[in-house]
Design a protein around this motif. Structure first.
Motif, PDB file in Angstrom:
ATOM      1  N   ASP A 574       0.844  -1.110   0.103  1.00 15.73           N
ATOM      2  CA  ASP A 574       0.036   0.045  -0.053  1.00 15.73           C
ATOM      3  C   ASP A 574       1.021   1.243   0.145  1.00 15.73           C
ATOM      4  O   ASP A 574       0.367   2.222  -0.681  1.00 15.73           O
ATOM      5  N   GLU A 575       2.029   1.088   0.657  1.00 12.11           N
ATOM      6  CA  GLU A 575       2.861   2.488   0.682  1.00 12.11           C
ATOM      7  C   GLU A 575       3.431   2.617  -0.508  1.00 12.11           C
ATOM      8  O   GLU A 575       3.725   3.537  -1.187  1.00 12.11           O
ATOM      9  N   ALA A 576       3.859   1.451  -1.060  1.00  9.99           N
ATOM     10  CA  ALA A 576       4.577   1.550  -2.410  1.00  9.99           C
ATOM     11  C   ALA A 576       3.298   2.071  -3.321  1.00  9.99           C
ATOM     12  O   ALA A 576       3.921   2.916  -4.338  1.00  9.99           O
ATOM     13  N   ARG A 577       2.309   1.698  -3.558  1.00  8.68           N
ATOM     14  CA  ARG A 577       1.300   2.547  -4.336  1.00  8.68           C
ATOM     15  C   ARG A 577       1.229   3.903  -4.125  1.00  8.68           C
ATOM     16  O   ARG A 577       1.188   4.563  -5.140  1.00  8.68           O
ATOM     17  N   ALA A 578       1.026   4.136  -3.003  1.00 11.61           N
ATOM     18  CA  ALA A 578       0.827   5.731  -2.668  1.00 11.61           C
ATOM     19  C   ALA A 578       2.352   6.240  -3.224  1.00 11.61           C
ATOM     20  O   ALA A 578       2.048   7.871  -3.469  1.00 11.61           O
ATOM     21  N   HIS A 579       3.358   5.731  -2.811  1.00 15.08           N
ATOM     22  CA  HIS A 579       4.597   6.447  -3.160  1.00 15.08           C
ATOM     23  C   HIS A 579       4.704   6.609  -4.681  1.00 15.08           C
ATOM     24  O   HIS A 579       5.059   7.838  -5.273  1.00 15.08           O
ATOM     25  N   CYS A 580       4.431   5.538  -5.707  1.00  9.48           N
ATOM     26  CA  CYS A 580       4.280   5.521  -7.114  1.00  9.48           C
ATOM     27  C   CYS A 580       3.424   6.824  -7.470  1.00  9.48           C
ATOM     28  O   CYS A 580       3.645   7.536  -8.470  1.00  9.48           O
ATOM     29  N   ARG A 581       2.295   6.786  -6.731  1.00 17.24           N
ATOM     30  CA  ARG A 581       1.322   7.855  -7.089  1.00 17.24           C
ATOM     31  C   ARG A 581       1.840   9.330  -6.982  1.00 17.24           C
ATOM     32  O   ARG A 581       1.538  10.166  -7.879  1.00 17.24           O
ATOM     33  N   ALA A 582       2.329   9.497  -5.959  1.00 19.61           N
ATOM     34  CA  ALA A 582       3.302  10.768  -5.535  1.00 19.61           C
ATOM     35  C   ALA A 582       4.257  11.190  -6.479  1.00 19.61           C
ATOM     36  O   ALA A 582       4.608  12.423  -6.862  1.00 19.61           O
ATOM     37  N   GLY A 583       5.204   9.986  -6.960  1.00 19.15           N
ATOM     38  CA  GLY A 583       6.285  10.300  -7.643  1.00 19.15           C
ATOM     39  C   GLY A 583       7.376  10.690  -6.820  1.00 19.15           C
ATOM     40  O   GLY A 583       8.688  10.275  -7.197  1.00 19.15           O
ATOM     41  N   ALA A 584       7.199  11.353  -5.825  1.00 19.90           N
ATOM     42  CA  ALA A 584       8.412  11.671  -4.892  1.00 19.90           C
ATOM     43  C   ALA A 584       7.776  12.128  -3.628  1.00 19.90           C
ATOM     44  O   ALA A 584       6.607  12.641  -3.678  1.00 19.90           O
ATOM     45  N   ALA A 585       8.395  11.619  -2.606  1.00 21.75           N
ATOM     46  CA  ALA A 585       7.593  11.947  -0.919  1.00 21.75           C
ATOM     47  C   ALA A 585       8.725  12.001   0.167  1.00 21.75           C
ATOM     48  O   ALA A 585       9.695  11.115  -0.087  1.00 21.75           O
ATOM     49  N   VAL A 586       8.190  12.821   1.227  1.00 18.38           N
ATOM     50  CA  VAL A 586       9.167  12.523   2.393  1.00 18.38           C
ATOM     51  C   VAL A 586       8.835  11.054   3.049  1.00 18.38           C
ATOM     52  O   VAL A 586       7.754  10.632   3.009  1.00 18.38           O
ATOM     53  N   PRO A 640       9.145  20.823 -13.259  1.00 20.23           N
ATOM     54  CA  PRO A 640       8.150  21.984 -13.222  1.00 20.23           C
ATOM     55  C   PRO A 640       6.808  21.559 -13.871  1.00 20.23           C
ATOM     56  O   PRO A 640       7.118  20.720 -15.097  1.00 20.23           O
ATOM     57  N   PRO A 641       5.779  21.655 -13.266  1.00 19.10           N
ATOM     58  CA  PRO A 641       4.525  20.975 -13.780  1.00 19.10           C
ATOM     59  C   PRO A 641       4.118  21.390 -15.229  1.00 19.10           C
ATOM     60  O   PRO A 641       3.285  20.797 -15.968  1.00 19.10           O
ATOM     61  N   ASP A 642       4.608  22.701 -15.668  1.00 22.76           N
ATOM     62  CA  ASP A 642       4.297  23.308 -17.005  1.00 22.76           C
ATOM     63  C   ASP A 642       5.142  22.566 -17.911  1.00 22.76           C
ATOM     64  O   ASP A 642       4.983  22.579 -19.054  1.00 22.76           O
ATOM     65  N   ARG A 643       6.353  21.885 -17.694  1.00 18.56           N
ATOM     66  CA  ARG A 643       7.349  21.367 -18.416  1.00 18.56           C
ATOM     67  C   ARG A 643       6.971  19.630 -18.712  1.00 18.56           C
ATOM     68  O   ARG A 643       7.260  18.971 -19.739  1.00 18.56           O
ATOM     69  N   HIS A 644       6.212  18.986 -17.710  1.00 19.90           N
ATOM     70  CA  HIS A 644       5.999  17.626 -17.925  1.00 19.90           C
ATOM     71  C   HIS A 644       4.632  17.350 -16.899  1.00 19.90           C
ATOM     72  O   HIS A 644       4.673  17.943 -15.985  1.00 19.90           O
ATOM     73  N   PRO A 645       3.901  16.519 -17.326  1.00 23.62           N
ATOM     74  CA  PRO A 645       2.630  16.061 -16.818  1.00 23.62           C
ATOM     75  C   PRO A 645       2.782  15.358 -15.462  1.00 23.62           C
ATOM     76  O   PRO A 645       1.875  15.441 -14.599  1.00 23.62           O
ATOM     77  N   HIS A 646       4.073  14.901 -15.327  1.00 26.15           N
ATOM     78  CA  HIS A 646       4.131  14.106 -13.798  1.00 26.15           C
ATOM     79  C   HIS A 646       4.858  15.078 -12.776  1.00 26.15           C
ATOM     80  O   HIS A 646       5.147  14.587 -11.800  1.00 26.15           O
ATOM     81  N   GLY A 647       5.107  16.403 -13.276  1.00 20.60           N
ATOM     82  CA  GLY A 647       5.815  17.227 -12.619  1.00 20.60           C
ATOM     83  C   GLY A 647       5.124  17.770 -11.107  1.00 20.60           C
ATOM     84  O   GLY A 647       3.761  17.965 -11.222  1.00 20.60           O
ATOM     85  N   LEU A 648       5.605  17.505 -10.235  1.00 20.97           N
ATOM     86  CA  LEU A 648       5.110  17.812  -8.635  1.00 20.97           C
ATOM     87  C   LEU A 648       4.421  19.347  -8.616  1.00 20.97           C
ATOM     88  O   LEU A 648       5.150  20.204  -9.413  1.00 20.97           O
ATOM     89  N   SER A 649       3.526  19.603  -8.204  1.00 20.24           N
ATOM     90  CA  SER A 649       3.044  21.289  -8.076  1.00 20.24           C
ATOM     91  C   SER A 649       3.953  21.787  -7.281  1.00 20.24           C
ATOM     92  O   SER A 649       4.723  21.188  -6.662  1.00 20.24           O
ATOM     93  N   ASP A 650       3.973  23.026  -7.385  1.00 21.84           N
ATOM     94  CA  ASP A 650       4.877  23.932  -6.601  1.00 21.84           C
ATOM     95  C   ASP A 650       4.704  23.662  -4.861  1.00 21.84           C
ATOM     96  O   ASP A 650       5.533  23.380  -4.222  1.00 21.84           O
ATOM     97  N   GLU A 651       3.525  23.255  -4.428  1.00 17.46           N
ATOM     98  CA  GLU A 651       3.019  22.959  -3.101  1.00 17.46           C
ATOM     99  C   GLU A 651       3.749  21.680  -2.813  1.00 17.46           C
ATOM    100  O   GLU A 651       4.397  21.474  -1.975  1.00 17.46           O
ATOM    101  N   ALA A 652       3.460  20.723  -3.761  1.00 18.49           N
ATOM    102  CA  ALA A 652       3.936  19.348  -3.447  1.00 18.49           C
ATOM    103  C   ALA A 652       5.388  19.393  -3.403  1.00 18.49           C
ATOM    104  O   ALA A 652       6.168  18.585  -2.706  1.00 18.49           O
ATOM    105  N   PHE A 653       5.977  20.206  -4.379  1.00 18.97           N
ATOM    106  CA  PHE A 653       7.597  20.205  -4.274  1.00 18.97           C
ATOM    107  C   PHE A 653       7.916  20.539  -3.066  1.00 18.97           C
ATOM    108  O   PHE A 653       9.348  20.345  -2.583  1.00 18.97           O
TER     109      PHE A 653
END
Length: 765
Positions: A574-586, A640-653
């Motif tokens: 479950d953690e792996a699934r959430a992590h992959c969905r996020a792309g990067a995470a603390v 940056p999210p304007d360069r790639h659809p997987h880019g983290l939002s500024d807030e998530a980054f």
């Protein structure tokens, strides 16, 4: 069944196609020559390749006849894609172009549009492309047509794939390997009929195969496992007759070594013998591209072009309104069997989702962070084996003789390596039918898989990380094909091209420098944002989730980099699934709560271990130094999210990396890759990336890390030095960590292996 076209009709059909091809290269107006040819009728930049066009039409017309007479479902793969005018001409006359674009109707308006559109801004490019019906191979970069054809034939026993191989293309290494592909076909596969178009010349010199005698050609291709049928039409009154005979013989042969045709033909057939200045044209390399390039400026060339085009007597082939003569329309087979209509050429329409097993049934149970070790590829191998059981006809694994080396051997418990030859001596897991194709040619693996995917199936390409770059150029071309396919409304999405790169450089300390090279990552960063994906799963459970995602996706090139050595498992399914969905995470369990003095980021199996070990060192030596640990599984989430659809939002980054916090980044590949994806992020200069620095040899794992400043001690020292508020105390810590590093290196050099405190490190529970 209607009577077959007469020999005269077939000759007229080829003459019409040749005229259209020549007109496409040169004309923008006056396409039926209803008035004397003038400079304003010509394209200002004539572009195209005439030399191969008459031969391609000869083959296309011959296949039309074969298909009409036998009902054989046939896909055409054209290696010399620069002969696109010939293919366009045939597609127009068979009515396929009009079905996809009503502006290309079978009338004068459609004919004029076809001629004008070729090599014109906003029109068709000079080579074959995804916007051309019936095409799965562009044929721009030469060498890959035959391998692609075999990929299309796998698991489709009713299909004939005719593959035209230019004799220039035949000089390439990938084609030389592909001649051995029949050894890998089995009873459940379709048939491939190569047609070596031997017209003698490349751009400016004779070809190697032109220099071979008939006896040498027969011996060579017989040795490769073929039954060569030599057809020389250079002096034939009707070249369609001997070719038709060879095609009929090839189709009728169902036993013994498979047939292939060597077609000796005149390059640029139909051209004047010489240009006005005396340059030889027909039958020479001067016929390769635009034979009369100066016609718009040179009256003598214009007059010669006018004579040449009129030699086809277009007034006999099209009526005054530009409609083709009725007999020409009897040449193509019935609509469902036309070469431009074969469903496999738009394989996305045939694609069905894979029955992917649930990953929970194969995941590693996590009892504590890093408490259990598992080999990521070994775990995923069991999952792939189950997938093979559930998808016995639509999923294949191609691999350059590395399946077991990459710890994916579990697959061989449920399937075999497909190889249809008796081999003397000891062999294991070989059979005439199997889901694994192993050959020590990355080019063949790539070509096979491309053909397989583009005709509606699914696959995986596991490869040593350092050697996948052998197909850099091929993946460049495939990425272009996918990009253009996405812009064609009638093209249905195909399954993604999936690479599993393992035996990675950080654990190639035993093979040495030659096996250490993560450059494919940087190569993929040059691709369009809608095409490329790059993943670094940190453990076995995350690799399961990532592969599940990749094999569910379409229209992408997915690069997954994962270790094969046993290592810690950090995340539950479950953690792996959430992590992959996020792309990067603390990873909150690994660091301090609240504001951080420094961020330790990581991407990749080995860098994750080193970053966590560095965190452990910092916690013991400086418990008040607040560290945040961030794991990046999707490299492109850093964009940056304007360069790639997987880019983290500024807030998530900012949640991951803060806003003014120094970041020490342990990265799997070259540091430049991280700096590239971060471009455009505010404060990107605060990222200090450790990665592969092109230092390597045969040594211990820790020595390899330290030589590239990627060891846990190097990371801890850098973090201590850069942490906010630790400029003084951090220097003392850094010196201590470097002393510990040097002691560990001395131990490795003294004992020939890494110290127990390195190899036996565990995350403190």
């Amino acid at each position: 069944m209607p009577a077959p076209p007469s020999a005269d009709t077939l000759r007229r059909y080829r003459r019409a196609c040749d005229y259209l091809a020549a007109a496409m290269i040169h004309l923008k107006d006056n396409v039926l020559l209803t008035e004397p040819l003038r400079p304003e009728h010509l394209k200002p930049r004539p572009l195209g390749h005439w030399g191969t066009c008459p031969g391609l039409t000869l083959v296309y017309a011959g296949l039309n006849r074969l298909v009409a007479e036998t009902g054989q479902r046939t896909l055409l793969v054209t290696g010399p894609g620069h002969g696109a005018p010939a293919i366009h001409a045939n597609l127009w006359l068979e009515g396929t172009h009009a079905e996809y674009d009503d502006k290309l109707a079978l009338d004068g308006s459609g004919l004029a549009e076809l001629v004008r559109r070729f090599s014109w801004p906003g029109g068709f490019p000079s080579h074959l492309s995804p916007e051309v019906p019936g095409v799965i191979h562009e044929g721009g970069e030469l060498g890959y047509a035959l391998a692609t054809a075999f990929g299309a034939a796998f698991d489709d026993p009713g299909l004939l794939v005719a593959c035209v191989v230019g004799d220039g293309e035949a000089e390439t290494g990938p084609t030389a390997a592909a001649w051995h592909s029949p050894k890998f076909t089995g009873p459940g596969d379709g048939r491939v009929l190569p047609i070596l178009h031997l017209n003698g010349y490349k751009i400016a010199s004779p070809t190697l195969y032109e220099a071979m005698s008939d006896d040498e050609l027969t011996a060579y291709f017989t040795g490769c496992g073929w039954t060569p049928l030599l057809v020389d039409v250079r002096d034939a009154d009707d070249p369609g007759v001997p070719l038709a005979d060879a095609l009929a013989r090839a189709h009728a042969q169902v036993t013994g070594p498979p047939p292939m045709i060597v077609l000796r033909n005149t390059k640029g057939l139909g051209l004047p013998a010489t240009s006005p200045d005396g340059t030889p044209l027909e039958g020479t390399f001067h016929a390769h591209q635009v034979p009369l390039p100066g016609a718009a400026r040179d009256p003598a060339q214009l007059a010669e072009l006018d004579r040449w085009l009129r030699s086809y007597r277009p007034e006999e082939l099209f009526d005054a309104d530009g409609v083709p003569a009725p007999d020409l329309l009897t040449v193509p087979p019935e609509p469902r069997l036309r070469l431009g209509r074969v469903p496999q050429a738009n394989g996305g329409l045939l694609r069905r989702d894979l029955p992917l097993p649930e990953i929970e049934d194969f995941a590693v149970t996590v009892t504590g962070r890093g408490a259990v070790d598992a080999g990521p590829t070994e775990v995923v191998g069991a999952w792939l084996a189950e997938l093979v059981r559930q998808a016995p006809d639509t999923f294949r694994v191609v691999c350059p003789d590395e399946l077991e080396s990459n710890n994916l051997g579990t697959l061989l418990a449920v399937t075999a390596r497909q190889f249809d030859r008796d081999v003397p001596g000891h062999t294991e897991h070989l059979a005439g039918r199997g889901r694994v194709l192993e050959v020590l040619s990355e080019h063949l693996c790539q070509g096979w898989l491309q053909g397989y995917l583009l005709t509606g199936r699914h696959g995986l390409f596991p490869c040593y990380e350092a050697f996948v770059s052998i197909v850099d150029s091929m993946v460049n071309q495939y990425a272009k094909f996918l990009k253009m396919s996405g812009e064609v409304a009638w093209r249905a999405p195909v399954a993604s091209l999936n690479y599993l790169l393992t035996s990675d450089g950080w654990r190639q300390e035993h093979n040495g420098y030659s096996h250490q090279g993560p450059g494919f990552i940087n190569q993929m960063l040059t691709k369009k944002a809608g095409t490329a994906r790059i993943y670094f799963p940190p453990d076995a459970n995350t690799l399961l989730e990532i592969l599940h995602r990749c094999l569910s996706s379409t229209e992408l090139i997915n690069v997954v980099v994962a270790g094969k050595q046993s290592g810690p498992v950090w995340l539950s399914p479950d953690e792996a699934r959430a992590h992959c969905r996020a792309g990067a995470a603390v990873w909150p369990w690994a660091g301090h709560d609240g504001e951080a003095d420094v961020v330790l980021a990581c991407a990749g199996t080995t860098p994750t271990v080193e970053a966590l070990a560095a965190t452990d060192l910092l916690r013991d030596a400086a418990p008040d130094l607040r560290v945040r640990v961030v794991n990046v599984v999707d490299l492109l989430s850093l964009c940056p999210p304007d360069r790639h659809p997987h880019g983290l939002s500024d807030e998530a980054f900012a949640e991951c990396f803060g806003e003014n916090v120094p970041v020490v980044f342990a990265f799997h590949g070259y540091p430049s890759a991280v700096h590239e994806v971060l471009h455009g992020r505010p404060g990107a200069q605060r990222f200090h990336v450790h990665g592969y620095l092109e230092e390597g040899t045969t040594t211990t794992p820790y020595d390899l890390l330290a030589s590239n400043r990627m060891s846990r001690h190097d990371l801890a020292a850098d973090a201590a030095t850069r942490a906010r508020g630790w400029s003084s105390a951090g220097g003392d810590l850094a010196r201590r960590f470097r002393q510990q590093r040097d002691a560990a290196l001395a131990s490795a050099y003294r004992n020939g292996e890494d110290a127990p405190e390195i190899t036996g490190w565990r995350w403190p529970r």
